[in-house]
Motif scaffolding. Structure first.
Motif, PDB file in Angstrom:
ATOM      1  N   ARG A   1      11.882   9.466  -5.814  1.00 45.70           N
ATOM      2  CA  ARG A   1      10.616  10.094  -6.172  1.00 45.70           C
ATOM      3  C   ARG A   1       9.741   9.074  -6.878  1.00 45.70           C
ATOM      4  N   PHE A   2       8.447   9.097  -6.581  1.00 45.18           N
ATOM      5  CA  PHE A   2       7.544   8.063  -7.057  1.00 45.18           C
ATOM      6  C   PHE A   2       6.527   8.648  -8.030  1.00 45.18           C
ATOM      7  N   ALA A   3       6.191   7.860  -9.051  1.00 44.27           N
ATOM      8  CA  ALA A   3       5.281   8.331 -10.094  1.00 44.27           C
ATOM      9  C   ALA A   3       3.918   7.653 -10.058  1.00 44.27           C
ATOM     10  N   ARG A   4       3.869   6.377  -9.614  1.00 45.12           N
ATOM     11  CA  ARG A   4       2.621   5.600  -9.662  1.00 45.12           C
ATOM     12  C   ARG A   4       2.411   4.934  -8.307  1.00 45.12           C
ATOM     13  N   ALA A   5       1.388   5.383  -7.601  1.00 46.68           N
ATOM     14  CA  ALA A   5       1.158   4.890  -6.240  1.00 46.68           C
ATOM     15  C   ALA A   5      -0.196   4.203  -6.130  1.00 46.68           C
ATOM     16  N   LEU A   6      -0.223   3.161  -5.316  1.00 49.30           N
ATOM     17  CA  LEU A   6      -1.465   2.509  -4.911  1.00 49.30           C
ATOM     18  C   LEU A   6      -1.638   2.747  -3.429  1.00 49.30           C
ATOM     19  N   GLU A   7      -2.789   3.300  -3.049  1.00 47.13           N
ATOM     20  CA  GLU A   7      -3.094   3.406  -1.619  1.00 47.13           C
ATOM     21  C   GLU A   7      -4.288   2.517  -1.322  1.00 47.13           C
ATOM     22  N   ILE A   8      -4.146   1.712  -0.261  1.00 49.33           N
ATOM     23  CA  ILE A   8      -5.157   0.727   0.113  1.00 49.33           C
ATOM     24  C   ILE A   8      -5.838   1.196   1.389  1.00 49.33           C
ATOM     25  N   GLY A   9      -7.143   1.442   1.298  1.00 49.25           N
ATOM     26  CA  GLY A   9      -7.905   1.831   2.484  1.00 49.25           C
ATOM     27  C   GLY A   9      -7.530   3.193   3.030  1.00 49.25           C
ATOM     28  N   GLY A  10      -7.275   4.163   2.164  1.00 44.98           N
ATOM     29  CA  GLY A  10      -6.779   5.467   2.615  1.00 44.98           C
ATOM     30  C   GLY A  10      -7.813   6.404   3.186  1.00 44.98           C
ATOM     31  N   ARG A  11      -9.106   6.105   3.002  1.00 44.39           N
ATOM     32  CA  ARG A  11     -10.209   6.873   3.599  1.00 44.39           C
ATOM     33  C   ARG A  11     -10.181   8.362   3.253  1.00 44.39           C
ATOM     34  N   GLY A  12      -9.631   8.717   2.099  1.00 42.52           N
ATOM     35  CA  GLY A  12      -9.613  10.112   1.680  1.00 42.52           C
ATOM     36  C   GLY A  12      -8.518  10.941   2.304  1.00 42.52           C
ATOM     37  N   ILE A  13      -7.623  10.313   3.057  1.00 46.00           N
ATOM     38  CA  ILE A  13      -6.552  11.040   3.744  1.00 46.00           C
ATOM     39  C   ILE A  13      -5.220  10.868   3.038  1.00 46.00           C
ATOM     40  N   VAL A  14      -4.925   9.684   2.552  1.00 49.79           N
ATOM     41  CA  VAL A  14      -3.601   9.377   2.005  1.00 49.79           C
ATOM     42  C   VAL A  14      -3.399   9.950   0.609  1.00 49.79           C
TER      43      VAL A  14
ATOM     44  N   ALA B   1       1.586  -7.271 -12.658  1.00 52.72           N
ATOM     45  CA  ALA B   1       2.910  -7.214 -12.030  1.00 52.72           C
ATOM     46  C   ALA B   1       3.642  -5.949 -12.461  1.00 52.72           C
ATOM     47  N   GLY B   2       4.325  -5.329 -11.498  1.00 53.22           N
ATOM     48  CA  GLY B   2       5.161  -4.170 -11.788  1.00 53.22           C
ATOM     49  C   GLY B   2       4.408  -2.879 -12.041  1.00 53.22           C
ATOM     50  N   THR B   3       3.145  -2.776 -11.575  1.00 53.62           N
ATOM     51  CA  THR B   3       2.326  -1.601 -11.889  1.00 53.62           C
ATOM     52  C   THR B   3       2.737  -0.368 -11.096  1.00 53.62           C
ATOM     53  N   PHE B   4       3.090  -0.509  -9.827  1.00 55.92           N
ATOM     54  CA  PHE B   4       3.289   0.646  -8.946  1.00 55.92           C
ATOM     55  C   PHE B   4       4.717   0.695  -8.406  1.00 55.92           C
ATOM     56  N   ASP B   5       5.194   1.920  -8.187  1.00 59.08           N
ATOM     57  CA  ASP B   5       6.494   2.056  -7.527  1.00 59.08           C
ATOM     58  C   ASP B   5       6.351   2.494  -6.066  1.00 59.08           C
ATOM     59  N   LEU B   6       5.098   2.675  -5.616  1.00 54.14           N
ATOM     60  CA  LEU B   6       4.828   2.994  -4.214  1.00 54.14           C
ATOM     61  C   LEU B   6       3.479   2.401  -3.841  1.00 54.14           C
ATOM     62  N   VAL B   7       3.428   1.691  -2.714  1.00 55.54           N
ATOM     63  CA  VAL B   7       2.166   1.177  -2.181  1.00 55.54           C
ATOM     64  C   VAL B   7       2.074   1.583  -0.716  1.00 55.54           C
ATOM     65  N   VAL B   8       0.937   2.187  -0.344  1.00 56.86           N
ATOM     66  CA  VAL B   8       0.704   2.645   1.027  1.00 56.86           C
ATOM     67  C   VAL B   8      -0.594   2.034   1.532  1.00 56.86           C
ATOM     68  N   ALA B   9      -0.537   1.375   2.672  1.00 54.21           N
ATOM     69  CA  ALA B   9      -1.730   0.776   3.279  1.00 54.21           C
ATOM     70  C   ALA B   9      -1.813   1.258   4.724  1.00 54.21           C
ATOM     71  N   ASN B  10      -2.728   2.183   4.987  1.00 55.77           N
ATOM     72  CA  ASN B  10      -2.844   2.772   6.318  1.00 55.77           C
ATOM     73  C   ASN B  10      -4.052   2.204   7.043  1.00 55.77           C
ATOM     74  N   LEU B  11      -3.802   1.434   8.096  1.00 56.53           N
ATOM     75  CA  LEU B  11      -4.856   0.867   8.950  1.00 56.53           C
ATOM     76  C   LEU B  11      -5.901   0.101   8.143  1.00 56.53           C
ATOM     77  N   SER B  12      -5.445  -0.818   7.290  1.00 59.40           N
ATOM     78  CA  SER B  12      -6.389  -1.591   6.489  1.00 59.40           C
ATOM     79  C   SER B  12      -6.067  -3.077   6.450  1.00 59.40           C
ATOM     80  N   LEU B  13      -4.818  -3.468   6.559  1.00 58.76           N
ATOM     81  CA  LEU B  13      -4.440  -4.856   6.351  1.00 58.76           C
ATOM     82  C   LEU B  13      -4.710  -5.757   7.555  1.00 58.76           C
ATOM     83  N   HIS B  14      -5.130  -5.190   8.673  1.00 57.96           N
ATOM     84  CA  HIS B  14      -5.382  -6.021   9.850  1.00 57.96           C
ATOM     85  C   HIS B  14      -6.677  -6.824   9.737  1.00 57.96           C
ATOM     86  N   TRP B  15      -7.472  -6.607   8.686  1.00 54.53           N
ATOM     87  CA  TRP B  15      -8.683  -7.383   8.467  1.00 54.53           C
ATOM     88  C   TRP B  15      -8.494  -8.435   7.378  1.00 54.53           C
ATOM     89  N   VAL B  16      -7.265  -8.705   6.970  1.00 55.05           N
ATOM     90  CA  VAL B  16      -6.979  -9.667   5.910  1.00 55.05           C
ATOM     91  C   VAL B  16      -6.803 -11.057   6.517  1.00 55.05           C
TER      92      VAL B  16
END
Length: 295
Positions: free
Chosen positions: A49-62, A103-118
């Motif tokens: 179970r995760f408490a602190r999540a970062l979502e990258i480029g979630g567009r209001g869905i994630v 460092a160590g801020t999040f225990d979950l990171v989700v990137a949905n359809l965003s990293l292909h422009w990096v």
């Protein structure tokens, strides 16, 4: 900067397009939601179970889905401030290539359809891993090689016929075989990469281009041709697309990446030679030396 071999994408142009897409991406919401659903289903594969999540480029869905799954804090980061503001998490306008987190801020990171422009994907993944707490989970999807391939070929052919040469008009995408290696290079443990496909059909192929524009996914390659395209370019290319009973098909080949930030409680590979049982006994067969024939 455009001459640097390490820079592929025009990030300033991408930011502007994502700003505009904040008011138009609802037109392609079913596609974005389908990709996010497939990615977030991976959370069912763990009891963590995760408490602190970062979502990258979630567009209001994630972000809403993560909160429904019991995540207490969701930070929504996007290159576009307008996208971040509408992502329905704690908004942060930030660049995937320069993550603004300790460092160590999040225990979950989700990137949905965003990293292909990096531009520097290995570097971005390393920064993401650094921002994760031990035993944290990273999930990402991005278009893989083969996505929009018929459109790429049709545009290249039409460009060559009309101008005698072709500039890139569809973004380059990573291959499946590169996925796990990228995760491992960035320091993730238990890296997994797999591929699945979402097939879209268009009665009018022009709607495919309009969907890409609505999603902010137009051509942002630095080496693109900045001239106004010939009037016949897109009609010629779209007419050449193969059509089936449902119309022109466009495949979104989803490369899904799963990795864990290293932690003390994760399973580790056994030391070579430390086995206490023979594989042949476990399989119920007879062990033979190399080159030895039965009987």
């Amino acid at each position: 900067m455009s001459g640097s071999p390490h820079l592929v994408f025009d990030r300033a142009l991408l930011r502007r397009r994502r700003d505009r897409a904040a008011t138009t991406q609802h037109r392609v919401a079913p596609v974005l939601e389908a990709a996010a659903e497939r990615l977030l289903d991976r959370l069912d594969d763990t009891t963590r179970r995760f408490a602190r999540a970062l979502e990258i480029g979630g567009r209001g869905i994630v972000a809403p889905v993560l909160r429904e799954r019991g995540v207490d804090l969701v930070v929504s980061m996007d290159l576009s401030a307008r996208q971040a503001a509408g992502a329905r998490g704690l908004p942060v306008a930030g660049d995937e290539e320069w993550l603004p987190f300790a460092a160590g801020t999040f225990d979950l990171v989700v990137a949905n359809l965003s990293l292909h422009w990096v531009n520097d994907l290995p570097g971005a993944l390393a920064q993401i891993r650094r921002a994760m707490a031990p035993d944290g989970l990273f999930l990402a999807t991005m278009p893989a090689l083969g996505t929009l391939q018929p459109l790429r070929e049709a545009l290249t052919s039409a460009d060559s016929a009309l101008r005698g040469g072709a500039a890139p008009r569809v973004s380059p995408f990573p291959e499946l075989r590169d996925g796990a290696a990228l995760l491992q290079r960035a320091g993730f443990a238990l890296p997994v990469a797999d591929l699945e496909e979402i097939t879209l059909a268009y009665r009018d192929p022009l709607l495919l281009l309009r969907d890409l524009q609505a999603a902010g996914e137009g051509n942002a390659v630095l080496a693109r041709d900045g001239r106004i395209p010939p009037r016949a370019l897109f009609p010629t290319a779209l007419a050449a697309l193969p059509a089936g009973p449902q119309g022109v098909e466009a495949a979104l080949r989803l490369l899904t990446l799963t990795g864990w930030s290293p932690g003390p409680d994760q399973p580790k590979a056994a030391r070579p030679g430390s086995a206490t049982a023979r594989l042949a006994d476990a399989l119920g067969t007879v062990e033979r030396k190399a080159g030895e024939r039965p009987g």
